[in-house]
Design a protein around this motif. Structure first.
Motif, PDB file in Angstrom:
ATOM      1  N   PRO A 241       0.814  -1.227   0.000  1.00 43.29           N
ATOM      2  CA  PRO A 241       0.000   0.000   0.000  1.00 43.29           C
ATOM      3  C   PRO A 241       0.845   1.273   0.000  1.00 43.29           C
ATOM      4  O   PRO A 241       0.516   2.238  -0.699  1.00 43.29           O
ATOM      5  CB  PRO A 241      -0.831  -0.106   1.285  1.00 43.29           C
TER       6      PRO A 241
ATOM      7  N   ASN B 139      -2.312  13.879  11.671  1.00 41.02           N
ATOM      8  CA  ASN B 139      -3.050  12.784  12.311  1.00 41.02           C
ATOM      9  C   ASN B 139      -3.548  11.746  11.316  1.00 41.02           C
ATOM     10  O   ASN B 139      -4.592  11.141  11.485  1.00 41.02           O
ATOM     11  CB  ASN B 139      -4.245  13.345  13.105  1.00 41.02           C
ATOM     12  N   THR B 140      -2.795  11.544  10.224  1.00 38.50           N
ATOM     13  CA  THR B 140      -3.211  10.558   9.232  1.00 38.50           C
ATOM     14  C   THR B 140      -2.657   9.162   9.532  1.00 38.50           C
ATOM     15  O   THR B 140      -3.028   8.209   8.864  1.00 38.50           O
ATOM     16  CB  THR B 140      -2.753  10.988   7.818  1.00 38.50           C
ATOM     17  N   LEU B 141      -1.800   9.085  10.518  1.00 40.09           N
ATOM     18  CA  LEU B 141      -1.233   7.775  10.857  1.00 40.09           C
ATOM     19  C   LEU B 141      -2.210   6.965  11.713  1.00 40.09           C
ATOM     20  O   LEU B 141      -2.242   5.745  11.655  1.00 40.09           O
ATOM     21  CB  LEU B 141       0.088   7.966  11.612  1.00 40.09           C
ATOM     22  N   GLN B 142      -3.005   7.704  12.503  1.00 35.91           N
ATOM     23  CA  GLN B 142      -3.890   7.041  13.472  1.00 35.91           C
ATOM     24  C   GLN B 142      -4.872   6.058  12.821  1.00 35.91           C
ATOM     25  O   GLN B 142      -5.013   4.932  13.287  1.00 35.91           O
ATOM     26  CB  GLN B 142      -4.617   8.114  14.282  1.00 35.91           C
ATOM     27  N   PRO B 143      -5.546   6.451  11.686  1.00 36.03           N
ATOM     28  CA  PRO B 143      -6.481   5.474  11.096  1.00 36.03           C
ATOM     29  C   PRO B 143      -5.780   4.204  10.634  1.00 36.03           C
ATOM     30  O   PRO B 143      -6.384   3.135  10.615  1.00 36.03           O
ATOM     31  CB  PRO B 143      -7.055   6.217   9.886  1.00 36.03           C
ATOM     32  N   LEU B 144      -4.518   4.309  10.283  1.00 29.55           N
ATOM     33  CA  LEU B 144      -3.810   3.129   9.777  1.00 29.55           C
ATOM     34  C   LEU B 144      -3.579   2.100  10.875  1.00 29.55           C
ATOM     35  O   LEU B 144      -3.407   0.918  10.592  1.00 29.55           O
ATOM     36  CB  LEU B 144      -2.464   3.542   9.171  1.00 29.55           C
ATOM     37  N   THR B 145      -3.564   2.564  12.127  1.00 26.69           N
ATOM     38  CA  THR B 145      -3.340   1.617  13.225  1.00 26.69           C
ATOM     39  C   THR B 145      -4.544   0.694  13.416  1.00 26.69           C
ATOM     40  O   THR B 145      -4.438  -0.310  14.100  1.00 26.69           O
ATOM     41  CB  THR B 145      -3.061   2.344  14.552  1.00 26.69           C
ATOM     42  N   GLY B 146      -5.679   1.047  12.817  1.00 21.40           N
ATOM     43  CA  GLY B 146      -6.874   0.201  12.942  1.00 21.40           C
ATOM     44  C   GLY B 146      -7.040  -0.759  11.774  1.00 21.40           C
ATOM     45  O   GLY B 146      -8.070  -1.403  11.654  1.00 21.40           O
ATOM     46  N   THR B 147      -6.026  -0.831  10.899  1.00 16.23           N
ATOM     47  CA  THR B 147      -6.143  -1.739   9.754  1.00 16.23           C
ATOM     48  C   THR B 147      -5.564  -3.108  10.109  1.00 16.23           C
ATOM     49  O   THR B 147      -5.172  -3.337  11.250  1.00 16.23           O
ATOM     50  CB  THR B 147      -5.389  -1.174   8.535  1.00 16.23           C
ATOM     51  N   ALA B 148      -5.480  -3.955   9.089  1.00 19.56           N
ATOM     52  CA  ALA B 148      -5.009  -5.323   9.354  1.00 19.56           C
ATOM     53  C   ALA B 148      -3.495  -5.403   9.497  1.00 19.56           C
ATOM     54  O   ALA B 148      -2.958  -6.484   9.702  1.00 19.56           O
ATOM     55  CB  ALA B 148      -5.462  -6.238   8.220  1.00 19.56           C
ATOM     56  N   LEU B 149      -2.801  -4.273   9.360  1.00 20.33           N
ATOM     57  CA  LEU B 149      -1.345  -4.291   9.477  1.00 20.33           C
ATOM     58  C   LEU B 149      -0.928  -4.193  10.943  1.00 20.33           C
ATOM     59  O   LEU B 149      -1.509  -3.409  11.697  1.00 20.33           O
ATOM     60  CB  LEU B 149      -0.732  -3.117   8.705  1.00 20.33           C
ATOM     61  N   THR B 150       0.083  -4.965  11.313  1.00 21.41           N
ATOM     62  CA  THR B 150       0.621  -4.840  12.666  1.00 21.41           C
ATOM     63  C   THR B 150       1.465  -3.567  12.739  1.00 21.41           C
ATOM     64  O   THR B 150       1.795  -2.976  11.698  1.00 21.41           O
ATOM     65  CB  THR B 150       1.521  -6.036  13.011  1.00 21.41           C
TER      66      THR B 150
ATOM     67  N   GLN C 243       4.584  -3.966  10.723  1.00 24.82           N
ATOM     68  CA  GLN C 243       4.311  -3.864   9.288  1.00 24.82           C
ATOM     69  C   GLN C 243       4.077  -2.411   8.891  1.00 24.82           C
ATOM     70  O   GLN C 243       4.523  -1.954   7.838  1.00 24.82           O
ATOM     71  CB  GLN C 243       3.081  -4.690   8.929  1.00 24.82           C
TER      72      GLN C 243
END
Lengths: 320, 604
Positions: free
Chosen positions: B14, B224-235, B238
């Motif tokens: 991604p 604050n665009t990193l925060q939504p990514l923490t809720g995805t399937a990536l650890t 990753q």
């Protein structure tokens, strides 16, 4: 996805609770509203349900399984089944909606063909096809919000968590949001939504929970809650035959403990919304006096309380 | 293997797709091609061009002597082109350039031909020829011969002087007018292309890549665009790896042809081993720089704008790279240890070793240098891995026990200790320089201490810092480093009882420095607190120096607090600060107690 929350608690400092002893059961395929003032603990609770924050106490079961370290369900696996829109999530301004959706779809490891099909579908569902190649920074607020929700649904989650999704939307945007959420529920997705705009929730949600200072104040079916708290509020609508009786009616009402909330006209007939202090016996007395004074009353109907009324009653001065 | 790489691929996809979307990929490819062309042209220009600029560059790289020096040694006059040559030959006045050079040659013959000059036996034939030619061309004798004889000097034992004489004799006092050409051949030019490509590669990897990744991360945090990514399937791991890969993708596209040029040039010139060493060490140092820049961005990205973060990082990276290049290109015995500390020094040295060995000063212990280069590589990889672990915990919000755990911090401390000791000159022994080096080594130790401060989702204002355990940990790190240092530099020659006073001062300084770090980095600070901490820091420096003096010498003055020697009042202030600073720091680090909640009571 069915959610069971048992004694959920979160403390940031080991002294004060942001969420305390929260227990809820959210049926699969329902829309669940979480209501409370700012700082009530809604966002914290939703973040814990979305697995992006660890609870200090309690557990959350998803279809009967807990997730995390030492649990049957791996957090990353669970996240594939959850769509979470946090409070104040921004977009990448220089990406187009299609690129943005592709980026998040890849973060959920969707296979390429499935991802492209899903992007096309959500763009249609959220009425963004015409803006698929425009930069996100150039979209209207409503479109941006739709795009954010579309992102949460791209990987076909069975649980959708939306934290204040209607914040900043105009009436048209809110109406669109309600329509979309209804459609999502029809697909069997469980929706948890938080809001402080209660009118958005009372006829949308199947169940609601009202939170105050991190604690659950009341929870259950919307109708049941309204019925339970309606007794304290007696508002009646009087429809009079003609305007000539209006002055006489006001004269009679001023002699009783009655508050005229609103005067209006419906179907050409004058209407009075009155709040009666004293229950149904008092209303019977008022009606008798009105008739005796020659006021021609066509109908008297009691107005049903709304969720907002219940919330106002419960909140009183307990705003955090 | 494929299964193990799958999560990495899933993480990178991604972010790399995002970085190279739309015209970004075309721009990167175009930039890559243009830069490759530019490097080839630049290398070719330096290697083959007869221009003064190219000549100066060759000279500065030690690939060619100066033009005037060559003219003198070869008894030649260089011109830029045929036209200049014709003009020179057309000069008719008595004192023209050719005549001037011939006169200089005659003066040289005159110097060696004197009756009192007795050359060593092997050069007597040269002297005989010189005498014969001098006498044959008396017409070239300058009018001020007596005066000029006073400034002439010739040493038969200097090869350079003999070479000059031989050239004059061979030319029979007729200097050649030659159109100047680069003395370097095709093979040298390929090496120069390799050197230029290597320089660009190191610039990209050691400066631009860390800067770009750091700024991108700062921007994600700021918006604050990193925060939504923490809720995805990536650890979290990753997410960090994918993010770095995405940010590096355009840099990698630009750098790939440069790497190719380096490898081709290395194969062409038969210097594959040092070239591969330069690339590998550069890669390791680049990874470390990227990790450190990401940590810096994480630390300040939320509060400071990406632009400010970029300015700060570029200043640090720029200074580090320039110093590294300066040291790496001219390694000598006293500075060879710096290849362990400066990211650019080791790779630059190896690059010079691969492509411009004549420019590289090799008068150092090769084994000691290679050992340090190896340590630098291992150290960089260990520290980069520790940085990755710390970033991962920050992004995932799982740094409740600190960004690094106790064992990891100990390993990092020992690696830092080894690198710091290896950076000391080989001749270093226990002394002022050694203790000053130890003071510098305390700086990374403080950063390590910051990595041990508990974080997680606790707001800074509500944090509780386990002061005593952390101080104990730092004492263990310093103990380990001290053992390494003593093993490397040897025990102090002599010990005097007054050194105990020095150790007290030194210990006070180290403990207070750690507490200042914990207070400043672990809890929110107001402006007055910041000022107070700066004052404390000043006193720590004074106490450190005081400790060093007492450890090394027997101070003649009887005062334990040296400020008292300047004025009794200052002495009182010194004593007061010695007592008050620890009290104030302890009070600052231990807020008023409130009963902690029993989180397990309900679960039980």
């Amino acid at each position: 996805m069915q959610i069971e929350i048992e004694h959920l608690g979160k403390t940031y400092d080991g002294h004060d609770w942001a969420v305390h002893d929260l227990s809820l059961e959210i049926p699969s395929g329902s829309i669940f509203g979480l209501i409370g003032p700012n700082g009530a603990g809604k966002s914290t609770a939703l973040r814990m349900v979305a697995t992006v924050m660890d609870p200090s106490t309690g557990r959350i079961a998803y279809d009967g399984h807990s997730a995390g370290e030492g649990q049957a369900l791996r957090t990353t696996e669970l996240r594939r089944r959850i769509g979470f829109l946090g409070d104040g999530n921004p977009l990448y301004k220089h990406m187009t909606p299609a690129e943005y959706l592709r980026f998040f779809g890849q973060c959920f490891e969707l296979p390429p063909a499935k991802l492209e099909a899903a992007i096309e579908q959500v763009l249609v569902t959220f009425d963004l096809t015409g803006k698929a190649d425009a930069q996100a920074g150039a979209l209207s607020k409503g479109m941006r919000q739709r795009l954010l929700i579309a992102r949460c649904l791209l990987h076909e989650p069975s649980l959708l968590i939306l934290d204040e999704p209607a914040d900043g939307l105009d009436p048209r945007g809110r109406s669109d949001l309600r329509r979309i959420l209804g459609r999502v529920r029809d697909q069997g997705v469980t929706v948890i939504i938080s809001s402080h705009i209660l009118r958005e929730l009372d006829d949308l949600c199947d169940q609601v929970a009202i939170m105050q200072r991190g604690r659950l104040v009341v929870g259950g079916q919307v109708g049941d809650i309204i019925d339970r708290y309606e007794v304290g509020r007696f508002v009646y609508e009087l429809r009079l035959l003609d305007g000539s009786g209006l002055a006489a009616a006001q004269e009679v009402l001023s002699r009783h403990r009655v508050l005229i909330e609103r005067e209006s006209v419906a179907d050409g007939l004058p209407c009075l919304s009155i709040q009666v202090q004293g229950g149904e016996a008092m209303m019977a007395e008022v009606l008798s006096d009105l008739v005796a004074a020659g006021v021609k009353v066509v109908t008297v109907s009691r107005l049903r309380s709304r969720l907002e009324d219940v919330y106002d009653r419960l909140s009183e001065d307990r705003v955090n | 293997m494929r299964q193990r790489l799958q999560p990495l691929k899933a993480a990178c996809l991604p972010f790399v797709t995002r970085a190279l979307r739309g015209p970004n990929r075309r721009r990167a490819l175009l930039g890559s091609g243009l830069l490759m062309l530019l490097v080839v042209l630049m290398g070719g220009f330096i290697g083959r061009s007869p221009s003064y600029a190219a000549h100066d560059m060759r000279q500065s790289l030690g690939l060619e002597q100066g033009r005037w020096e060559r003219e003198e040694l070869e008894f030649t006059i260089f011109v830029q082109d045929e036209q200049e040559r014709r003009e020179l030959l057309r000069e008719e006045h008595d004192w023209n350039t050719i005549h001037h050079r011939a006169t200089e040659g005659w003066m040289l013959l005159d110097t060696v031909a004197g009756p009192h000059v007795i050359p060593p036996r092997p050069y007597q034939e040269l002297q005989r020829r010189a005498r014969a030619l001098r006498n044959a061309r008396m017409d070239l004798a300058p009018p001020d011969l007596t005066e000029r004889r006073r400034y002439q000097h010739f040493d038969w034992n200097r090869p350079r002087d003999r070479q000059r004489l031989q050239a004059v004799l061979d030319a029979e006092l007729q200097p050649q007018v030659v159109v100047y050409e680069s003395p370097l051949g095709v093979a040298d030019t390929i090496r120069l292309i390799g050197l230029t490509a290597g320089g660009v590669l190191l610039l990209l990897w050691l400066v631009l890549a860390p800067l770009w990744v750091g700024v991108q991360l700062a921007q994600e945090l700021h918006e604050n665009t990193l925060q939504p990514l923490t809720g995805t399937a990536l650890t979290a791991r990753q997410l960090v790896l994918g993010f770095a890969a995405g940010s590096l993708a355009p840099v990698a596209i630009v750098a790939a042809p440069q790497l190719l040029l380096v490898l081709v040039a290395a194969l062409g010139s038969g210097r594959t081993v040092p070239a591969l060493g330069a690339v590998s060490l550069g890669l390791a140092m680049g990874l470390l720089s990227i990790g450190l820049c990401m940590l810096a961005a994480l630390a300040v990205g939320k509060q400071r704008s990406p632009g400010l973060v970029g300015i700060g990082l570029s200043a640090l990276l720029g200074v580090s790279a320039l110093t590294g290049v300066a040291i790496g290109l001219h390694v000598h015995a006293d500075t060879l240890g710096m290849v362990t500390l400066l990211p650019g020094a080791g790779p630059c040295h190896l690059l010079a070793e691969a492509f411009a060995p004549r420019a590289h000063l090799s008068g150092v212990d090769a084994l000691a240098l290679d050992l340090r280069l190896g340590l630098a590589m291992v150290g960089a990889l260990v520290l980069a891995a520790a940085s990755l672990r710390a970033i991962e915990r920050h992004v995932g919000g799982t740094h409740r026990e600190g960004a690094l755990h106790r064992g990891e911090a100990m390993v990092v401390a020992l690696v830092l200790g080894v690198l710091a000791v290896a950076a000391l000159p080989s001749s270093a022994r226990f002394g002022p320089a050694f203790l000053a080096g130890a003071a510098l080594a305390l700086i990374p130790m403080q950063l390590l201490l910051v990595a041990r401060i508990p974080g997680g989702d606790v707001p800074p204002a509500l944090r509780r810092i386990p002061v005593v355990p952390l101080l104990r940990e730092q004492a263990a790190w310093l103990g380990g480093v001290l053992v390494i240092a003593l093993l490397a530099a040897g025990l102090p020659q002599q010990f005097h009882p007054e050194a105990i006073v020095g150790l007290v001062h030194w210990g006070w300084a180290v403990v207070m420095l750690a507490m200042i770090t914990l207070r400043g980095a672990g809890l929110p600070t107001s402006i007055p607190t910041k000022v107070w901490l700066m004052v404390c820091l000043g006193f720590v420096a004074i106490e450190y120096v005081c400790g060093v003096i007492w450890c090394l010498d027997r101070p003649s003055g009887e005062s334990l607090f040296p400020l008292g020697a300047a004025h009794p009042l200052l002495g009182l202030v010194h004593v007061g600060m010695f007592v008050w600073i620890p009290i104030s720091l302890i009070r600052g680090l231990t807020p008023a107690d409130r009963p902690a909640l029993d989180l397990h009571a309900r679960e039980g």
